[in-house]
Design an enzyme around this catalytic site. Structure first.
Site, PDB file in Angstrom:
ATOM      1  N   ASN A 244      -3.932   3.588  11.489  1.00  0.00           N
ATOM      2  CA  ASN A 244      -4.583   4.231  12.623  1.00  0.00           C
ATOM      3  C   ASN A 244      -5.549   3.262  13.297  1.00  0.00           C
ATOM      4  O   ASN A 244      -5.818   2.171  12.790  1.00  0.00           O
ATOM      5  CB  ASN A 244      -5.315   5.491  12.149  1.00  0.00           C
ATOM      6  CG  ASN A 244      -4.374   6.691  12.108  1.00  0.00           C
ATOM      7  OD1 ASN A 244      -3.537   6.849  12.992  1.00  0.00           O
ATOM      8  ND2 ASN A 244      -4.512   7.536  11.100  1.00  0.00           N
TER       9      ASN A 244
ATOM     10  N   GLY B 149       0.816  -1.205   0.000  1.00  0.00           N
ATOM     11  CA  GLY B 149       0.000   0.000   0.000  1.00  0.00           C
ATOM     12  C   GLY B 149       0.850   1.255   0.000  1.00  0.00           C
ATOM     13  O   GLY B 149       0.848   2.019   0.963  1.00  0.00           O
TER      14      GLY B 149
ATOM     15  N   SER C 247      -6.222  12.019   6.755  1.00  0.00           N
ATOM     16  CA  SER C 247      -6.466  10.978   5.744  1.00  0.00           C
ATOM     17  C   SER C 247      -7.948  10.611   5.624  1.00  0.00           C
ATOM     18  O   SER C 247      -8.389  10.182   4.555  1.00  0.00           O
ATOM     19  CB  SER C 247      -5.605   9.750   6.022  1.00  0.00           C
ATOM     20  OG  SER C 247      -5.855   9.225   7.296  1.00  0.00           O
TER      21      SER C 247
ATOM     22  N   ALA D 276       0.107   7.500   0.905  1.00  0.00           N
ATOM     23  CA  ALA D 276       0.727   8.624   1.614  1.00  0.00           C
ATOM     24  C   ALA D 276       1.789   8.116   2.603  1.00  0.00           C
ATOM     25  O   ALA D 276       2.985   8.407   2.458  1.00  0.00           O
ATOM     26  CB  ALA D 276      -0.355   9.440   2.317  1.00  0.00           C
TER      27      ALA D 276
ATOM     28  N   LYS E 258      -3.404   8.358  20.028  1.00  0.00           N
ATOM     29  CA  LYS E 258      -3.501   8.687  18.594  1.00  0.00           C
ATOM     30  C   LYS E 258      -4.953   8.654  18.148  1.00  0.00           C
ATOM     31  O   LYS E 258      -5.391   9.480  17.346  1.00  0.00           O
ATOM     32  CB  LYS E 258      -2.633   7.716  17.781  1.00  0.00           C
ATOM     33  CG  LYS E 258      -2.628   7.998  16.272  1.00  0.00           C
ATOM     34  CD  LYS E 258      -1.844   9.249  15.918  1.00  0.00           C
ATOM     35  CE  LYS E 258      -2.153   9.827  14.542  1.00  0.00           C
ATOM     36  NZ  LYS E 258      -1.777   9.019  13.418  1.00  0.00           N
TER      37      LYS E 258
HETATM   38  N1  LIG Z   1      -1.985  10.102   5.529  1.00  0.00           N
HETATM   39  C1  LIG Z   1      -1.599  10.395   6.763  1.00  0.00           C
HETATM   40  O1  LIG Z   1      -1.185  11.531   7.046  1.00  0.00           O
HETATM   41  C2  LIG Z   1      -1.623   9.360   7.831  1.00  0.00           C
HETATM   42  C3  LIG Z   1      -2.283   8.155   7.689  1.00  0.00           C
HETATM   43  N2  LIG Z   1      -2.260   7.242   8.725  1.00  0.00           N
HETATM   44  C4  LIG Z   1      -2.886   5.937   8.595  1.00  0.00           C
HETATM   45  O2  LIG Z   1      -2.048   5.154   7.755  1.00  0.00           O
HETATM   46  C5  LIG Z   1      -2.823   4.208   7.009  1.00  0.00           C
HETATM   47  C6  LIG Z   1      -2.565   4.468   5.527  1.00  0.00           C
HETATM   48  O3  LIG Z   1      -3.095   5.741   5.222  1.00  0.00           O
HETATM   49  P1  LIG Z   1      -2.670   6.592   3.937  1.00  0.00           P
HETATM   50  O4  LIG Z   1      -1.263   6.365   3.629  1.00  0.00           O
HETATM   51  O5  LIG Z   1      -3.148   7.965   4.169  1.00  0.00           O
HETATM   52  O6  LIG Z   1      -3.577   5.898   2.831  1.00  0.00           O
HETATM   53  P2  LIG Z   1      -3.528   6.055   1.236  1.00  0.00           P
HETATM   54  O7  LIG Z   1      -4.936   5.905   0.759  1.00  0.00           O
HETATM   55  O8  LIG Z   1      -2.779   7.269   0.840  1.00  0.00           O
HETATM   56  O9  LIG Z   1      -2.678   4.798   0.815  1.00  0.00           O
HETATM   57  C7  LIG Z   1      -3.168   3.498   0.846  1.00  0.00           C
HETATM   58  C8  LIG Z   1      -2.555   2.784  -0.318  1.00  0.00           C
HETATM   59  O10 LIG Z   1      -2.992   1.433  -0.286  1.00  0.00           O
HETATM   60  C9  LIG Z   1      -3.158   1.052  -1.636  1.00  0.00           C
HETATM   61  N3  LIG Z   1      -3.964  -0.162  -1.744  1.00  0.00           N
HETATM   62  C10 LIG Z   1      -5.289  -0.328  -1.566  1.00  0.00           C
HETATM   63  N4  LIG Z   1      -5.623  -1.600  -1.782  1.00  0.00           N
HETATM   64  C11 LIG Z   1      -4.489  -2.233  -2.118  1.00  0.00           C
HETATM   65  C12 LIG Z   1      -4.186  -3.560  -2.494  1.00  0.00           C
HETATM   66  N5  LIG Z   1      -5.135  -4.495  -2.570  1.00  0.00           N
HETATM   67  N6  LIG Z   1      -2.917  -3.874  -2.799  1.00  0.00           N
HETATM   68  C13 LIG Z   1      -1.943  -2.930  -2.735  1.00  0.00           C
HETATM   69  N7  LIG Z   1      -2.163  -1.661  -2.397  1.00  0.00           N
HETATM   70  C14 LIG Z   1      -3.420  -1.323  -2.091  1.00  0.00           C
HETATM   71  C15 LIG Z   1      -3.812   2.244  -2.278  1.00  0.00           C
HETATM   72  O11 LIG Z   1      -3.742   2.103  -3.679  1.00  0.00           O
HETATM   73  P3  LIG Z   1      -4.338   3.160  -4.744  1.00  0.00           P
HETATM   74  O12 LIG Z   1      -3.168   4.066  -5.014  1.00  0.00           O
HETATM   75  O13 LIG Z   1      -4.726   2.342  -5.897  1.00  0.00           O
HETATM   76  O14 LIG Z   1      -5.470   3.874  -4.055  1.00  0.00           O
HETATM   77  C16 LIG Z   1      -2.964   3.351  -1.684  1.00  0.00           C
HETATM   78  O15 LIG Z   1      -1.819   3.577  -2.463  1.00  0.00           O
HETATM   79  C17 LIG Z   1      -4.270   4.450   7.431  1.00  0.00           C
HETATM   80  O16 LIG Z   1      -4.648   3.576   8.450  1.00  0.00           O
HETATM   81  C18 LIG Z   1      -4.263   5.904   7.939  1.00  0.00           C
HETATM   82  O17 LIG Z   1      -5.297   6.150   8.865  1.00  0.00           O
HETATM   83  C19 LIG Z   1      -1.555   7.471   9.873  1.00  0.00           C
HETATM   84  C20 LIG Z   1      -0.893   8.648  10.049  1.00  0.00           C
HETATM   85  C21 LIG Z   1      -0.878   9.676   9.053  1.00  0.00           C
HETATM   86  C1  LIG Z   2      -3.231  12.981  12.507  1.00  0.00           C
HETATM   87  C2  LIG Z   2      -2.758  12.623  11.137  1.00  0.00           C
HETATM   88  C3  LIG Z   2      -3.030  13.714  10.159  1.00  0.00           C
HETATM   89  C4  LIG Z   2      -1.205  12.636  11.136  1.00  0.00           C
HETATM   90  O1  LIG Z   2      -0.476  11.736  11.663  1.00  0.00           O
HETATM   91  C5  LIG Z   2      -3.341  11.278  10.771  1.00  0.00           C
HETATM   92  O2  LIG Z   2      -3.215  10.353  11.515  1.00  0.00           O
HETATM   93  C6  LIG Z   2      -4.123  11.031   9.534  1.00  0.00           C
HETATM   94  O3  LIG Z   2      -4.135  11.840   8.611  1.00  0.00           O
HETATM   95  O4  LIG Z   2      -4.733   9.971   9.448  1.00  0.00           O
END
Ligand SMILES: NC(=O)C1=CN([C@@H]2O[C@H](COP(=O)(O)OP(=O)(O)OC[C@H]3O[C@@H](n4cnc5c(N)ncnc54)[C@H](OP(=O)(O)O)[C@@H]3O)[C@@H](O)[C@H]2O)C=CC1
Ligand SMILES: CC(C)(CO)C(=O)C(=O)O
Length: 291
Positions: free
Chosen positions: A98, A8, A244, A11, A175
């Site tokens: 998360n 995945g 997110s 972000a 968190k």
């Molecule tokens: N963004 C943030 O600032 C933060 C996020 N989080 C947590 O981190 C986790 C990830 O969030 P985030 O990075 O924002 O999510 P994103 O949506 O940016 O990234 C998730 C990725 O997973 C990919 N994906 C989905 N299904 C599959 C699959 N079957 N095989 C391979 N890849 C797949 C998506 O692909 P596709 O590109 O095709 O959509 C995408 O690239 C969550 O639990 C979020 O709550 C925690 C802290 C900060």
């Molecule tokens: C609080 C924050 C923005 C950063 O870590 C987060 O967890 C999210 O975007 O899901």
């Protein structure tokens, strides 16, 4: 050579994979749903690029030393299909998501003792496949112990501060307190600065207050001033920061509502603690996302 697969690369996964790939002693591959050529991350210190091998189907995968899960919580089943190919006898699985149910979510696919849950605080936003803006160097917390230490060592060459904690439960609930308040941004489709409006901050405090009550019932050590601290944090951060959940709703993707707000309602019911504000957020966001 330590082999790492990041499942995945969105972000968080894009940031983590790009930083890990800077160490020639780590062989990093990404398991993606949408293919891309290379990772380009705008980090607080400047641009960072990496060209890990990009796999797009589980049958291209083979066992690694570390599988790092950075998909959304609602994509657990599809992530499980990757884990079926990536996990061998010596593989450890780190779950960077998360919520407070990192281990429970993946025990249908991997034995619990293989799983290292991680609290991630790396604010990041994805603009296109492989393109990410990392807002802060960030922090990752994992439980004390050999697996946590081995995971932290993978990041020694990066500015991401990875450390272990003796009280992971409390770290995860802290968190969650921050994240449950973020439902307000998803509902209003307004970035972090909306917390500067006092009536909005009051709703955030109410969401976090319920989280604190349920978290304490679950054994987390949460201070009474956490609702205020969460609001202060939103107000002190960049006003245009997009969490997110907000990003998911804005892009028309599913939302992690159950993992971030629904869980407070579910676990609250188990402890007979009323959680009307989180229940209302779930109901309104579900309705808003339904055509
Ligand atoms: N963004 C943030 O600032 C933060 C996020 N989080 C947590 O981190 C986790 C990830 O969030 P985030 O990075 O924002 O999510 P994103 O949506 O940016 O990234 C998730 C990725 O997973 C990919 N994906 C989905 N299904 C599959 C699959 N079957 N095989 C391979 N890849 C797949 C998506 O692909 P596709 O590109 O095709 O959509 C995408 O690239 C969550 O639990 C979020 O709550 C925690 C802290 C900060
Ligand atoms: C609080 C924050 C923005 C950063 O870590 C987060 O967890 C999210 O975007 O899901």
């Amino acid at each position: 050579m330590t082999r790492i697969a990041v499942i995945g690369p969105g972000a968080v996964g894009g940031v983590v994979a790009a930083w890990l790939a800077q160490n020639p002693g780590l062989e990093v591959e990404v398991c993606a749903r949408t293919a891309f050529d290379r990772l380009e991350v705008e980090t607080p210190g400047g641009p960072l690029t990496a060209s890990p091998r990009v796999l797009t189907a589980p049958d291209q995968a083979s066992p690694v030393d570390w599988a790092i899960v950075t998909t959304k919580t609602y994509d657990a089943a599809a992530t499980g299909a990757w884990l079926a190919r990536l996990v061998g006898p010596g593989t450890r699985v780190a779950v960077l998501q998360n919520g407070v149910e990192h281990v429970e979510r993946f025990t249908p696919y991997v034995p619990a003792e293989r799983i290292t849950p991680a609290v991630v605080d790396i604010p990041a936003e994805r603009s296109a496949p492989g393109r990410v803006r990392q807002r802060r160097d960030g922090v990752i917390l994992v439980p004390d112990g050999a697996a946590g230490e081995a995971f932290a060592a993978l990041f020694a060459h990066t500015p991401i501060a990875v450390s272990t904690t003796a009280d992971f439960r409390t770290a995860a609930w802290r968190k969650l307190a921050l994240n449950c308040a973020g439902a307000v941004n998803a509902l209003t489709l307004k970035p972090a600065g909306v917390a500067r409006r006092e009536p909005v901050a009051e709703i955030m405090r109410a969401l976090v207050g319920e989280c604190v009550a349920v978290g304490r019932a679950e054994g987390a050590d949460l201070p009474s001033d956490l609702p205020e601290k969460v609001v202060e944090g939103y107000r002190a951060g960049p006003p245009d920061g997009i969490n997110s959940l907000h990003a998911d709703r804005a892009a028309g993707r599913p939302m992690e509502l159950d993992a971030r707000n629904g869980v407070i309602v579910r676990l609250g019911a188990r402890h007979e603690i009323a959680t009307p504000v989180n229940a209302m957020m779930v109901a309104l966001l579900e309705a808003a996302a339904t055509s």
